[in-house]
Scaffold this motif. Structure first.
Motif, PDB file in Angstrom:
ATOM      1  N   THR A  53      58.615 -28.946   1.861  1.00 54.25           N
ATOM      2  CA  THR A  53      59.578 -28.245   1.003  1.00 54.25           C
ATOM      3  C   THR A  53      59.071 -26.858   0.647  1.00 54.25           C
ATOM      4  O   THR A  53      59.799 -25.861   0.757  1.00 54.25           O
ATOM      5  CB  THR A  53      59.841 -29.057  -0.277  1.00 54.25           C
ATOM      6  OG1 THR A  53      60.480 -30.287   0.075  1.00 54.25           O
ATOM      7  CG2 THR A  53      60.733 -28.284  -1.244  1.00 54.25           C
ATOM      8  N   THR A 108      55.536 -38.814   0.426  1.00 53.41           N
ATOM      9  CA  THR A 108      55.989 -37.899  -0.628  1.00 53.41           C
ATOM     10  C   THR A 108      55.189 -36.611  -0.614  1.00 53.41           C
ATOM     11  O   THR A 108      55.753 -35.515  -0.758  1.00 53.41           O
ATOM     12  CB  THR A 108      55.867 -38.576  -2.002  1.00 53.41           C
ATOM     13  OG1 THR A 108      56.672 -39.753  -2.024  1.00 53.41           O
ATOM     14  CG2 THR A 108      56.320 -37.638  -3.111  1.00 53.41           C
ATOM     15  N   GLN A 156      56.385 -34.523   2.232  1.00 59.83           N
ATOM     16  CA  GLN A 156      57.695 -33.934   1.946  1.00 59.83           C
ATOM     17  C   GLN A 156      57.575 -32.742   1.006  1.00 59.83           C
ATOM     18  O   GLN A 156      58.271 -31.736   1.171  1.00 59.83           O
ATOM     19  CB  GLN A 156      58.613 -34.994   1.334  1.00 59.83           C
ATOM     20  CG  GLN A 156      59.047 -36.063   2.315  1.00 59.83           C
ATOM     21  CD  GLN A 156      59.810 -37.193   1.638  1.00 59.83           C
ATOM     22  OE1 GLN A 156      59.657 -37.439   0.436  1.00 59.83           O
ATOM     23  NE2 GLN A 156      60.636 -37.893   2.404  1.00 59.83           N
ATOM     24  N   ASP A 171      65.742 -30.086  -1.737  1.00 58.52           N
ATOM     25  CA  ASP A 171      65.993 -29.290  -0.537  1.00 58.52           C
ATOM     26  C   ASP A 171      66.997 -28.170  -0.797  1.00 58.52           C
ATOM     27  O   ASP A 171      67.346 -27.424   0.106  1.00 58.52           O
ATOM     28  CB  ASP A 171      66.472 -30.171   0.623  1.00 58.52           C
ATOM     29  CG  ASP A 171      67.838 -30.803   0.363  1.00 58.52           C
ATOM     30  OD1 ASP A 171      68.261 -30.853  -0.812  1.00 58.52           O
ATOM     31  OD2 ASP A 171      68.474 -31.265   1.318  1.00 58.52           O
TER      32      ASP A 171
END
Length: 260
Positions: free
Chosen positions: A62, A55, A58, A189
């Motif tokens: 991002t 996480t 990610q 996203d």
């Protein structure tokens, strides 16, 4: 010749032994139970830490991609203005505006976006996880159809062919990893940006629009961006259109209270 009273030296290949002790070089070993307990502990720790690490990675990815596409857009606008004058100074409702002013500077390929109501359309989700069905940009009945623009870095831009909401601004969806890569979810996203006559290129929620009036132009504060209006706020039960504004307000970071 060995001295009397001293034990014979140990043979290198054999265990040493005398009447008072067991084999000197016998090694202790873990029992099966001990091995299983250790593996169990390692498994529990891995189950807790690996998802957290994934996480965190990610989130970093991002922010990195979002910052990159934001920079790419501002540079493309600057180049277009060198050739065409003030990009945001004209009528932003003009048909095929994006094609004329930005497409060639972003080096994109264009395709038609199937309306959100079509069964085979790309599914976009709100940050709550609910399917987004009310956004005018992806509803072809609103502004004469929408188009997708694939950028070389993998991002996708979606905007209506003719903007009918306001002459002074035009909104667009930016999917930082493209429509073909999930989750296609606002706040993760997918983000909303606006090009405005008054404020240039900015994340939706930073400035007033025809729908919402922010308390302070350009710096509404994170509490307002989380709450939002018309459900646009960046919160777990919201639609998530203002999440890019929240990330930028938080100095290009995804904070602990961000609704990931």
């Amino acid at each position: 010749k060995l001295l009397s009273g001293f034990p014979a030296p140990c043979n290198f290949y054999k265990n040493c032994y005398n009447s008072d002790m067991k084999y000197h070089n016998k090694k202790s070993a873990f029992t099966l139970a001990e091995v299983l307990i250790t593996l169990g502990i390692i498994g529990v720790v891995a189950a807790i830490t690996i998802p957290m690490l994934i996480t965190r990675y990610q989130k970093v990815q991002t922010v990195t991609r979002l910052k990159g596409i934001y920079s790419q857009f501002t540079q493309a606008i600057r180049l277009s203005e060198d050739d065409n004058g003030d990009v945001s100074g004209g009528d932003l409702t003009e048909a095929n505006w994006f094609d004329r002013y930005l497409a060639s500077y972003l080096k994109v390929s264009k395709s038609k976006y199937k309306s959100v109501g079509d069964k085979d359309s790309f599914v976009y989700k709100q940050i709550s996880g609910k399917r987004e069905t009310g956004l005018a940009i992806i509803n072809n009945a609103s502004f004469g159809g929408s188009s997708m623009y694939q950028i070389l870095n993998g991002a996708t831009v979606i905007t209506s062919n003719k903007w009918g909401s306001s002459e002074t601004n035009r909104a667009m969806i930016i999917d930082i990893n493209g429509v073909y890569t999930k989750p296609n979810q606002f706040g993760k996203d997918t983000f909303m940006f606006v090009l405005s006559n008054d404020f240039g290129f900015f994340p939706m929620g930073m400035h007033s629009s025809s729908e919402c009036t922010v308390p302070v132009e350009g710096n509404p504060g994170r509490d307002y961006l989380k709450k939002g209006c018309y459900g646009y706020g960046c919160n777990k039960s919201g639609r998530g259109m203002w999440c890019a504004a929240l990330i930028i307000t938080d100095a290009w970071t995804i904070s602990n209270d961000y609704p990931w």
